[in-house]
Design an enzyme around this catalytic site. Structure first.
Site, PDB file in Angstrom:
ATOM      1  CB  SER A  29      -0.890   0.009   1.246  1.00  0.00           C
ATOM      2  OG  SER A  29      -1.683  -1.160   1.281  1.00  0.00           O
ATOM      3  N   GLY A  30       0.292   2.354  -0.377  1.00  0.00           N
ATOM      4  CA  GLY A  30       1.036   3.618  -0.383  1.00  0.00           C
ATOM      5  C   GLY A  30       1.140   4.155  -1.806  1.00  0.00           C
ATOM      6  CB  SER A  31       2.541   7.208  -3.143  1.00  0.00           C
ATOM      7  OG  SER A  31       3.790   7.313  -2.482  1.00  0.00           O
ATOM      8  CB  THR A  32       6.484   3.407  -3.651  1.00  0.00           C
ATOM      9  OG1 THR A  32       6.887   4.536  -2.876  1.00  0.00           O
ATOM     10  CG2 THR A  32       7.635   2.926  -4.511  1.00  0.00           C
ATOM     11  N   GLY A  96       5.966  -0.726  -0.019  1.00  0.00           N
ATOM     12  CA  GLY A  96       6.767   0.452   0.311  1.00  0.00           C
ATOM     13  C   GLY A  96       7.099   0.440   1.787  1.00  0.00           C
ATOM     14  CB  ALA A  97       9.256   0.877   4.043  1.00  0.00           C
ATOM     15  CE  LYS A 109       5.027  -2.211   5.106  1.00  0.00           C
ATOM     16  NZ  LYS A 109       4.841  -1.141   4.107  1.00  0.00           N
ATOM     17  N   GLY A 111       2.880   4.444   7.967  1.00  0.00           N
ATOM     18  CA  GLY A 111       2.658   5.877   7.736  1.00  0.00           C
ATOM     19  C   GLY A 111       1.338   6.106   7.007  1.00  0.00           C
ATOM     20  CD  GLU A 118       1.478  -1.809   4.225  1.00  0.00           C
ATOM     21  OE1 GLU A 118       1.938  -1.450   5.329  1.00  0.00           O
ATOM     22  OE2 GLU A 118       1.523  -1.084   3.216  1.00  0.00           O
TER      23      GLU A 118
END
Ligand code: DER
Length: 252
Positions: A29-32, A96-97, A109, A111, A118
């Protein structure tokens, strides 16, 4: 290289290095991770990759898979566990991280508030590969991401968890503070995770000594009402980090 370009290059390099056809892939999950899904779609359209099944780690991750019209395999789909005998049913998870400590590959992790699923997906993955831009990298964990160690809690347990944390840790962490993560925009009140839980951020703005982190992780996860914490210690098998000097792949 801009941060977004670095994330995109790291994501594509991880797919090239670790993803094979006819496999099950965990999607973080996230933007990367957006760049990972985008590239998987490209490679499937080009016929370079075939027959991938993707396991999400959040509503966001699930949406990415659906919107890219990729084969979604939910965590509770029996097909995920049909063929294998042990728990490691996912071939590779890419995620991501918020912070990566090298060379040990310990992570912070959470954020984005998705660390519980995850962690669940990482726990059933043969390999966990982290992708990030250089700004996430450090030698000592909790020196870059300073918003606090994310701790997901059952809402009713908010105060009891805080009391347990103080009892267990304040002798070693006299500045101990715990903050309930607020939404900030789009919704009044606390962040509610995909699991219907709240998030406490432990020691925002503080740098916790690295030697204490394993004890903090085990203390937090043993408290009734805590679902998970954002310390992923010794879980990642590799990290691909992109900076202006290019891509560096670190393996444990
Ligand atoms: O919340 C999480 O653990 C996410 O993986 C997140 O931390 C990574 O986010 P980014 O790819 O937007 O930096």
């Amino acid at each position: 290289v801009t941060v977004e370009e670095a994330k995109r290059l790291a994501a594509r390099a991880a797919v090239d290095q670790f993803i094979e056809s006819d496999t099950i892939v965990g999607i973080g999950s996230g933007s990367t991770i957006v760049y990972v899904v985008e590239y998987l779609r490209e490679l499937l359209d080009a016929g370079t990759l075939r027959n991938l099944r993707l396991v999400p780690t959040s509503f966001q991750s699930r949406q990415l898979i659906l919107d890219a019209q990729l084969n979604l395999l939910d965590l509770d789909h029996p097909g995920l566990f049909a063929k294998a005998t042990g728990p490691k049913v996912i071939d590779v998870t890419i995620d991501g991280a918020d912070e990566i400590a090298l060379p040990c590959l310990s992570l912070i992790k959470g954020g984005g508030g998705c660390h519980t699923q995850e962690l669940m997906v990482a726990s059933i993955s043969k390999r966990l590969v982290i992708v990030a831009d250089q700004s996430k990298v450090t030698e000592a964990l909790n020196t870059v991401y300073l918003k606090g160690i994310p701790v997901e809690v059952v809402p009713a347990a908010r105060l009891l968890v805080e009391r347990h944390i103080h009892a267990a840790l304040e002798a070693k962490l006299p500045e101990l503070q715990v903050a309930l993560r607020q939404c900030g925009h789009g919704k009044a009140g606390p962040v509610v995770t995909d699991n219907g839980c709240f998030i406490l951020d432990l020691l925002p703005g503080q740098q916790i000594p690295g030697a204490l982190l394993p004890e903090i992780q085990s203390t937090l996860t043993a408290i009734p009402g805590v679902t998970s914490c954002g310390l992923f210690l010794g879980m990642a098998s590799a990290a691909l980090v992109c900076s202006s000097d290019g891509i560096v792949t670190c393996h444990t």
